[in-house]
Design a protein around this motif. Structure first.
Motif, PDB file in Angstrom:
ATOM      1  N   TYR A  77       0.647  -1.376  -0.097  1.00  0.00           N
ATOM      2  CA  TYR A  77       0.074   0.609   0.142  1.00  0.00           C
ATOM      3  C   TYR A  77       0.776   1.387  -0.034  1.00  0.00           C
ATOM      4  O   TYR A  77       0.532   2.312  -1.126  1.00  0.00           O
ATOM      5  N   THR A  78       2.332   1.567   1.157  1.00  0.00           N
ATOM      6  CA  THR A  78       2.807   2.362   0.706  1.00  0.00           C
ATOM      7  C   THR A  78       2.899   2.678   0.009  1.00  0.00           C
ATOM      8  O   THR A  78       3.513   4.279  -0.412  1.00  0.00           O
ATOM      9  N   MET A  81       1.061   4.044  -2.468  1.00  0.00           N
ATOM     10  CA  MET A  81       0.539   5.398  -2.727  1.00  0.00           C
ATOM     11  C   MET A  81       1.391   6.389  -3.454  1.00  0.00           C
ATOM     12  O   MET A  81       1.178   7.467  -3.552  1.00  0.00           O
ATOM     13  N   LYS A  87      -3.827   8.338  -2.229  1.00  0.00           N
ATOM     14  CA  LYS A  87      -5.007   7.183  -2.226  1.00  0.00           C
ATOM     15  C   LYS A  87      -5.327   6.232  -3.038  1.00  0.00           C
ATOM     16  O   LYS A  87      -5.435   6.352  -4.111  1.00  0.00           O
ATOM     17  N   ALA A 133      -5.104  -1.775   4.756  1.00  0.00           N
ATOM     18  CA  ALA A 133      -6.164  -0.672   3.804  1.00  0.00           C
ATOM     19  C   ALA A 133      -6.685   0.780   4.361  1.00  0.00           C
ATOM     20  O   ALA A 133      -6.575   1.766   4.817  1.00  0.00           O
ATOM     21  N   ASP A 137      -5.201   4.077   6.585  1.00  0.00           N
ATOM     22  CA  ASP A 137      -6.448   5.223   5.565  1.00  0.00           C
ATOM     23  C   ASP A 137      -5.692   5.109   3.949  1.00  0.00           C
ATOM     24  O   ASP A 137      -6.031   5.777   3.357  1.00  0.00           O
ATOM     25  N   ALA A 138      -5.865   4.038   3.028  1.00  0.00           N
ATOM     26  CA  ALA A 138      -5.145   4.123   2.235  1.00  0.00           C
ATOM     27  C   ALA A 138      -6.062   3.924   0.864  1.00  0.00           C
ATOM     28  O   ALA A 138      -5.893   4.237  -0.491  1.00  0.00           O
ATOM     29  N   ILE A 139      -7.330   3.997   1.337  1.00  0.00           N
ATOM     30  CA  ILE A 139      -8.505   3.939   0.067  1.00  0.00           C
ATOM     31  C   ILE A 139      -9.191   5.208   0.526  1.00  0.00           C
ATOM     32  O   ILE A 139      -9.985   5.850   1.439  1.00  0.00           O
ATOM     33  N   ASN A 140      -9.355   5.604  -1.180  1.00  0.00           N
ATOM     34  CA  ASN A 140     -10.437   6.704  -1.177  1.00  0.00           C
ATOM     35  C   ASN A 140     -11.997   6.431  -0.293  1.00  0.00           C
ATOM     36  O   ASN A 140     -12.152   5.165  -0.924  1.00  0.00           O
TER      37      ASN A 140
END
Length: 276
Positions: A77-78, A81, A87, A133, A137-140
């Motif tokens: 994820y990091t 992004m 995100k 996620a 807070d990786a998802i819009n």
């Protein structure tokens, strides 16, 4: 024909092994529809597959990750992004593996360590991907998670053994986390129950050719192809399906709603006549 359904959206697509993979077809379609995304698979699968070719076609960066490792998922994820510049809007979970099936272990003689591995790789990894996620807070808002399932989660297919259990857990996780993520951030979570498909992974299941032929005879539209599935998944990533969540969506040419087809009745009659 492209419709721009994913224009400006960022994603992560896991599980593309080779050109037969549904994830491979999803990646090509997502690129066509305007998305940017990263590709991921387990390191061992990447050595076996041709993901570099797909990455070149899609102008996508590859980020290796073991989907059972929280550390690897966080890194996925990091880095995604960072690479994509923001995100994530969609994630495809196309991950499944059963050591028991690979080793031809019958359902009444499972190796339980391998059984737990099947559940971890094929189902718990979906929960891990969503939990990580959420914490990052990786998802819009209005993002979309989709995992690939199979009707053996609801019906008994003897040769599918512990993978059937894993798919049932996968679908349950989609409902549980779908509720949670929907309340938190309007994120959608669904599974797609696809027809038996001639993928490298699918054909490794004992009796797969029989599954495939049977489903094709029973289904009024025939078996859905990997390309058909990719088209459907793209709609679930798009804004056109904003109010669809916590569902197991059957994408199987009508197989799941048919008791017996005329074609199957004819085939069985012919077999009976030959036996007389």
């Amino acid at each position: 024909m492209a419709y721009g359904l994913l224009k400006g959206k960022r994603g992560i697509i896991t599980g593309a092994l080779d050109e037969k993979s549904i994830a491979w077809k999803v990646a090509l379609k997502a690129k066509e529809e305007g998305a940017t995304f990263t590709l991921s698979n387990a390191p061992i699968a990447m050595r076996m597959g041709a993901i570099k070719q797909l990455a070149d076609q899609c102008e996508a960066e590859i980020i290796p990750a073991d989907a059972t490792s929280l550390e690897d998922i966080e890194n996925l994820y990091t880095k995604s992004m960072d690479v994509l510049g923001g995100k994530i809007d969609f994630v495809l979970h196309s991950i499944g593996m059963s050591p028991n099936i690979r080793k031809n272990k019958p359902y009444g003689d499972l190796n339980y360590d391998w059984y737990q591995k099947s559940l971890d790789v094929s189902a718990l990894s979906f929960h891990k991907m969503m939990q990580t996620a959420e914490k990052l807070d990786a998802i819009n808002e209005w993002g979309s998670f989709v995992a690939l399932s199979y009707i053996a989660a609801q019906r008994t297919f003897p040769f599918y053994t512990d993978m059937a259990d894993a798919k049932a857990v996968l679908e349950s996780i989609a409902r549980g986390y779908g509720y949670r993520y929907g309340k938190l951030k309007n994120v959608r979570v669904n599974t797609v129950s696809q027809s038996p498909t001639m993928t490298t992974a699918g054909s490794g299941v004992g009796g797969f050719d029989v599954f495939y032929e049977y489903a094709g005879i029973m289904s009024p539209l025939g078996n859905a192809t990997a390309e058909d599935c990719a088209n459907y998944v793209i709609t679930l990533f798009s804004d056109l399906t904003r109010m669809v969540t916590m569902q197991n969506l059957l994408h199987d040419g009508g197989f799941s709603s048919v008791g017996i087809s005329e074609d199957m009745a004819v085939k069985l009659t012919q077999v009976h006549q030959q036996q007389q």
